[in-house]
Design an enzyme around this catalytic site. Sequence first.
Site, mmCIF file in Angstrom:
data_model
loop_
_atom_site.group_PDB
_atom_site.id
_atom_site.type_symbol
_atom_site.label_atom_id
_atom_site.label_comp_id
_atom_site.label_asym_id
_atom_site.label_seq_id
_atom_site.Cartn_x
_atom_site.Cartn_y
_atom_site.Cartn_z
ATOM 1 N N ASP A 54 2.894 6.183 5.096
ATOM 2 C CA ASP A 54 3.897 5.794 4.113
ATOM 3 C C ASP A 54 5.177 5.465 4.865
ATOM 4 O OD1 ASP A 54 5.332 5.543 1.715
ATOM 5 O OD2 ASP A 54 6.034 7.592 1.889
ATOM 6 N N THR B 92 7.416 0.420 0.859
ATOM 7 C CA THR B 92 8.417 0.845 1.848
ATOM 8 C C THR B 92 8.181 0.181 3.200
ATOM 9 O OG1 THR B 92 7.028 2.789 2.150
ATOM 10 C CG2 THR B 92 8.966 3.064 0.803
ATOM 11 N N THR B 93 6.898 0.048 3.579
ATOM 12 C CA THR B 93 6.596 -0.623 4.852
ATOM 13 C C THR B 93 6.964 -2.098 4.741
ATOM 14 O OG1 THR B 93 4.743 0.892 5.086
ATOM 15 C CG2 THR B 93 4.799 -0.963 6.587
ATOM 16 N N ASP C 26 3.366 7.939 -4.751
ATOM 17 C CA ASP C 26 3.578 6.483 -4.749
ATOM 18 C C ASP C 26 2.877 5.836 -5.935
ATOM 19 O OD1 ASP C 26 4.945 6.899 -2.481
ATOM 20 O OD2 ASP C 26 3.756 5.606 -1.177
#
Length: 562
Positions: free
Chosen positions: A64, A97-98, A394
């Site tokens: 994550d 997020t990445t 998530d």
Amino acid sequence: MLKKQQPQIILLKEGTDTSQGKPQLVSNINACMAVADVVRTTLGPRGMDKLIHDEKGNTTISNDGATIMKLLDIVHPAAKILVDIAKSQDSEVGDGTTTVVLLAGEFLKEAKPFIEDGVHPQNLIRSYRTASYLAIQKIKELAVSIEGKSLEEKKSLLAKCAATTLSSKLIGGEKEFFATMVVDAVLTIGNEDRLNMIGIKKVPGGTMRDSFLVNGVAFKKTFSYAGFEQQPKKFVNPKILLLNIELELKSEKENAEIRLSDPLQYQSIVDAEWNIIYDKLDKCVKSGAKVVLSRLAIGDLATQYFADRDIFCAGRVTEEDLQRVAAATGGTVQTTVNNIIDEVLGSCDLFEERQVGNERFNIFSGCPSGRTATIVLRGGADQFIEEAERSLHDAIMIVRRALKNSTVVAGGGAIDMEISRYLRQHARTIAGKSQLFINSYAKALEVIPRQLCGNAGFDATDVLNKLRQKHALPSGEGAPYGVDINTGGIADSFANFVWEPAVVKINAINAATEAACLVLSVDETVKNPKSESAQGEAAASAMGGRGRGGGAFRGRGRGMRR
């Protein structure tokens, strides 16, 4: 005659490090690219995981982006911006997020050659902002609404969104199983905004498939005294009393002094203490409650008293669990046992204590307000369950977003390719330098499909060429085509149910563009030297504060610590 020498102007404190101009901007861009390279390989269903070992000896395995960014202790001031956008994406949307870190890194990478060639950063910033506005308008245009569908259809659509999110996590192998669980949990809490109404409890042991969802509240058996085993462990339609008081025998704490003329009076004082506790317990029993929960301790006397009267009790229940029980059962937490009326008691269809692995859980199901759910997670290793919890968080966030914003776009790099094509096309209509800048922005967006291929071990150039050709079709039928992770070709992401809420992409592009513009707008970095006193303090604390800090303070001229 010699010119008078200009006196040197000293503006900043001695030892201040200033770096400015082009080299400084390029070094900031390089730092951000280095951060993006750390999380690059974690993108997508075939992304690798990172094992992070901190100074306390804790190990975290995660892919994550936000978790990795938090755990990496990044000290470079410019690179910290990327950590912040990853955190904001995590709290705002929960996933992507990445993506957001990668996009920001790629925008800067594309800007670097222009900066080196002497282009003014403000020109780049202006074009990037325009491109980001156009990209977001295009996403809104391409997004498909899931409003107006029946509940069953909505459920399956949301489950597909959750499965897309989970496919890139460690628990991707069981994504269908967990996706339906997440959707049920989110639909249970309805419009409730507090995420903590969905509890996630971790029990090591068993397989992932042993995880289950409780439509209500479940929490681990609390510390108990003798007499607990004699209490009934199952009730149908019980009344539930929630307390925030101690039910224990209290001896006089203060240094009270009582003068007695008759030894028999002493007994009456002792009796008074017992009567107080018995009076409290009696009132609990008279309220008609069959389950008594308290945030504070319920002592051995009370436990036995309740056991004799077929009442279940649990003390030292955590604040969070007690609040969730209150929300689910419709009860109110009481701070006194006087005047307990029926309205403050909660109720549920079934209360039972169940063995899960080697833990015992108290489970309240069939709650009237039904605004809470609990997911009990099982799995082999502790690190694995921790990562599963992060993944579910998530997925829960994504499903909530999809429910509220109810528009989805094609995943698998499809939407990125379509925006990239649209921006390239738009750039051709612009005269001037900004044509080049918008083109480079469009090229940067291709990093998502390229990285998806790279992580899956496919030839990125080959797949990207196929995608470009498909998206360039004049009919527009190629718009939903993205990378097919299983075959290494391209496929219709919509047909394959690789969907993500439009809000994830919009937020990611917004945040990444903002971060890139922020880094580009910095042209000077000033590092103040640590003042001697601060260094001295630090040295003293490092020495454990022995004496007066020894030699660390000699240069201060005062000797004494302030």
